[in-house]
Design an enzyme around this catalytic site. Structure first.
Site, mmCIF file in Angstrom:
data_model
loop_
_atom_site.group_PDB
_atom_site.id
_atom_site.type_symbol
_atom_site.label_atom_id
_atom_site.label_comp_id
_atom_site.label_asym_id
_atom_site.label_seq_id
_atom_site.Cartn_x
_atom_site.Cartn_y
_atom_site.Cartn_z
ATOM 1 N N ASP A 76 2.388 17.998 0.818
ATOM 2 C CA ASP A 76 3.766 17.496 0.888
ATOM 3 C C ASP A 76 3.832 16.173 1.644
ATOM 4 O OD1 ASP A 76 3.055 19.458 2.983
ATOM 5 O OD2 ASP A 76 4.933 18.822 3.893
ATOM 6 N N ASN A 77 2.726 15.769 2.234
ATOM 7 C CA ASN A 77 2.693 14.485 2.931
ATOM 8 C C ASN A 77 1.834 13.474 2.190
ATOM 9 O OD1 ASN A 77 4.362 15.459 4.929
ATOM 10 N ND2 ASN A 77 2.676 16.063 6.265
ATOM 11 N N GLY A 117 10.737 21.114 1.331
ATOM 12 C CA GLY A 117 11.918 20.278 1.086
ATOM 13 C C GLY A 117 12.335 19.519 2.332
ATOM 14 N N ASP A 173 4.797 9.906 6.484
ATOM 15 C CA ASP A 173 4.922 10.945 7.511
ATOM 16 C C ASP A 173 3.974 10.760 8.693
ATOM 17 O OD1 ASP A 173 7.089 12.038 6.419
ATOM 18 O OD2 ASP A 173 6.275 14.039 6.110
ATOM 19 N N ASP A 224 15.708 22.583 13.397
ATOM 20 C CA ASP A 224 17.074 22.198 13.763
ATOM 21 C C ASP A 224 17.563 20.970 12.999
ATOM 22 O OD1 ASP A 224 15.540 20.222 14.863
ATOM 23 O OD2 ASP A 224 16.224 20.488 16.928
ATOM 24 N N GLY A 225 16.696 20.417 12.163
ATOM 25 C CA GLY A 225 17.109 19.262 11.367
ATOM 26 C C GLY A 225 17.125 17.947 12.128
ATOM 27 N N ARG A 276 6.262 13.484 -3.780
ATOM 28 C CA ARG A 276 4.976 13.903 -3.217
ATOM 29 C C ARG A 276 4.229 14.780 -4.209
ATOM 30 N NH1 ARG A 276 7.275 14.483 2.270
ATOM 31 N NH2 ARG A 276 9.271 13.437 2.071
ATOM 32 N N ARG A 279 15.006 17.867 7.399
ATOM 33 C CA ARG A 279 15.730 17.067 8.398
ATOM 34 C C ARG A 279 15.849 15.625 7.939
ATOM 35 N NH1 ARG A 279 11.660 15.501 13.169
ATOM 36 N NH2 ARG A 279 9.705 15.654 12.059
ATOM 37 N N ARG A 311 14.122 5.251 7.074
ATOM 38 C CA ARG A 311 12.802 5.010 6.496
ATOM 39 C C ARG A 311 12.966 4.434 5.098
ATOM 40 N NH1 ARG A 311 8.515 9.908 6.588
ATOM 41 N NH2 ARG A 311 9.800 10.897 5.006
HETATM 42 P P1 AMP Z 1 5.885 17.680 8.191
HETATM 43 O O1 AMP Z 1 4.587 18.431 8.100
HETATM 44 O O2 AMP Z 1 6.218 17.141 9.534
HETATM 45 O O3 AMP Z 1 5.958 16.620 7.149
HETATM 46 O O4 AMP Z 1 7.069 18.718 7.887
HETATM 47 C C1 AMP Z 1 6.923 19.799 7.037
HETATM 48 C C2 AMP Z 1 8.260 20.388 6.670
HETATM 49 O O5 AMP Z 1 8.964 20.833 7.824
HETATM 50 C C3 AMP Z 1 9.207 19.463 5.940
HETATM 51 O O6 AMP Z 1 9.834 20.209 4.948
HETATM 52 C C4 AMP Z 1 10.164 19.021 7.005
HETATM 53 O O7 AMP Z 1 11.415 18.645 6.467
HETATM 54 C C5 AMP Z 1 10.274 20.277 7.846
HETATM 55 N N1 AMP Z 1 10.667 19.985 9.228
HETATM 56 C C6 AMP Z 1 9.933 19.378 10.174
HETATM 57 N N2 AMP Z 1 10.615 19.301 11.329
HETATM 58 C C7 AMP Z 1 11.815 19.857 11.118
HETATM 59 C C8 AMP Z 1 12.980 20.082 11.931
HETATM 60 N N3 AMP Z 1 13.034 19.696 13.206
HETATM 61 N N4 AMP Z 1 14.036 20.704 11.361
HETATM 62 C C9 AMP Z 1 13.988 21.096 10.081
HETATM 63 N N5 AMP Z 1 12.949 20.925 9.276
HETATM 64 C C10 AMP Z 1 11.859 20.309 9.779
HETATM 65 MG MG MG Z 2 6.329 15.800 5.653
#
Ligand code: AMP
Ligand code: MG
Length: 498
Positions: free
Chosen positions: A258-259, A96, A268, A131-132, A189, A99, A182
């Protein structure tokens, strides 16, 4: 009907939020975190105009507040989308938007529905240990590379704005915090389907599939089996997308389910990067230790991801389980052929071939084979091929320490070209439209980002963005930006953009 309001921010965006309205249970309504001192560091006026927004009004302090999440524009319904996904092959049942927040949807000047999303806008119920937040470097990286991909003609999410928050984010060190705005055809996805499939919520998969057909594949409505059609259409768009990545040497780096956007856009930009010298095994991401997402693996991974989507659609495709599997398998098995068709079409353009001959596939792979293992720059080799088509072979031959493999190939190539009735100058011109002079070279991207992050100097970023907005033009004054990194700087590594 036009509304009148004293609030100047009223109707900054003509939101029409179908996802919020029609897909309750697929998201959590949420609010962005307030940040200390939002400041707009980059605003995409051209895109704002395409979206029908008032660019002048948004390129402002008000815009900074909106794009930082401090101010919610009228009509926005900020929400965090729920999804799951396979990360490096392992299923994670709950990911989900950890951030990111979808502000809403607008209809652009071309009548296309576009999501407007904040990334880095604070923790949500899906943040897990994160940390979002987002750091400025990765935000500018996504901005730059996404816009470069767009200019290369590759379907992609776009960047509307980058804001610094005036607050630090803590990674290994403290870094300036930032938020990216964005724009996407949608943020749905493969992982969105997987979330509800894993929970056995079959009715929700049906609603989601119907929503996706309505929004992205309306031509399927009323077909005998729209869900099988959906799988086919998503597969075809992915095949086309990955082929276009391969044509320019783009390595996404984290092709988790998810990407993988259902719309067929690149999404992403974390550890992605462009290949310099041709090497099918190229991997840049520090966490991809097995090379799962290496350059040459991308088509196979896209097919693997498509199979994961297929699994979620089985009950919709046919009530008879075995028949559903048989039909879905047929679609997934057709992917390599579909991919090859898209790839070959693009390669013909890159090689200056107009007609179609049986042996063209061998021709195309033959050129790559001639480059392999010789540290030949992929982008320059194709770009210089346009000169070679005019009989000027010095530049391309100079890329090879020993040009014998090239010479052998080019003899056949010239014979092949002679069978197409095209004037050489016309052919060379067309080849220059298919083979970019400029890609986001890793060392240039790093230079631009470190100037911005460490010195607050955005000039290199702006210059690079400008150059990359016209990748097919020669731009002689920027010839140095077309060059690969100096020898010895070739071991580039990227890190997940968190
Ligand atoms: P990604 O592979 O970068 O697309 O991220 C995978 C998951 O990790 C997604 O659900 C993002 O929302 C979550 N995510 C990535 N970085 C952060 C962050 N700094 N704080 C919270 N959630 C994150
Ligand atoms: Mg992603």
């Amino acid at each position: 009907m036009k509304h009148v309001s004293n609030n100047p921010a009223f109707e900054r965006f003509a939101f029409d939020n179908t996802y919020a309205r029609e897909l309750e249970g697929f998201y959590v309504p949420w609010k962005a975190a307030q940040v200390a001192r939002p400041r707009l560091v980059k605003f995409n006026r051209e895109l704002a105009e395409e979206l029908g927004l008032d660019a002048g009004a948004l390129d402002s302090e008000e815009g900074a507040r909106i794009f930082a999440g401090n101010e919610t524009p009228e009509g926005a319904v900020p929400l965090a989308q729920a999804y799951a996904g396979h990360q490096f092959g392992g299923f994670v049942p709950q990911l989900g938007d950890g951030r990111a927040l979808l502000l809403g949807e607008v209809i652009d000047r071309n009548g296309r529905r576009r999501d407007i999303q904040l990334k880095g806008s604070g923790p949500t119920p899906f943040s897990r240990a994160g940390d979002g937040r987002a750091a400025l470097g990765p935000v500018l990286r996504e901005y730059l590379i996404g816009e470069a991909m767009h200019a290369l003609g590759i379907p992609t999410t776009r960047a509307l704005a980058a804001v610094v928050t005036g607050e630090p984010v803590f990674r290994e060190v403290a870094l300036p915090g930032a938020v990216l705005t964005r724009v996407a055809a949608s943020h749905i996805r493969v992982g969105t389907f997987q979330l509800f499939a894993a929970r056995g919520e079959q009715a929700k998969i049906g609603r989601l599939a119907d929503y996706v057909i309505d929004r992205h594949y309306p031509e399927l409505k009323g077909q005998a089996n729209p869900y099988l059609g959906l799988l086919e259409r998503v597969g075809d768009r992915q095949a086309a997308l990955i082929a276009s990545w391969m044509h320019v040497g783009f390595i996404h780096g984290v092709m988790n389910t998810d990407n993988m956007a259902i719309s067929g856009e690149t999404i992403d930009y974390g550890p992605c990067a462009f290949m310099d010298h041709y090497d099918p095994a190229t991997v840049f991401s520090s966490i991809d230790t097995q090379g799962r997402y290496a350059y040459a693996n991308q088509p196979r991974i896209a097919q693997w991801n498509l199979a994961r989507l297929a699994e979620t659609l089985l009950p919709l495709i046919d009530a008879d389980g075995n028949r559903a599997i048989a039909r879905a398998t047929e679609v997934v098995n057709a992917f390599p052929e579909q991919y090859e068709r898209h790839w070959l079409k693009g390669m013909r353009a890159k090689l200056g071939l107009v007609s179609q001959e049986e042996a063209d596939l061998n021709f195309a792979t033959g050129f790559l084979t001639a480059m392999e293992g010789k540290k030949v720059d992929y982008t320059l080799a194709f770009r210089y091929l346009a000169d070679a088509a005019l009989g000027q072979e010095e530049t391309i031959r100079a890329l090879f320490a020993d040009p014998s493999a090239y010479d052998l190939w080019s003899g056949h190539w010239r014979a092949r070209l002679s069978r197409d009735a095209v004037a050489p100058s016309v052919r060379a011109q067309a080849m220059r439209r298919a083979n970019p002079a400029f890609i986001p070279r890793n060392h240039r991207v790093e230079e631009a980002l470190s100037a911005a992050v460490e010195e607050g100097d955005y000039t290199p970023f702006e210059t690079l963005l400008d150059i990359l907005s016209r990748p097919f033009d020669d731009q002689p004054e920027f010839a140095a930006f077309a060059e690969p990194p100096p020898e010895g700087r070739g071991c580039y590594q990227t890190f997940c953009g968190t």
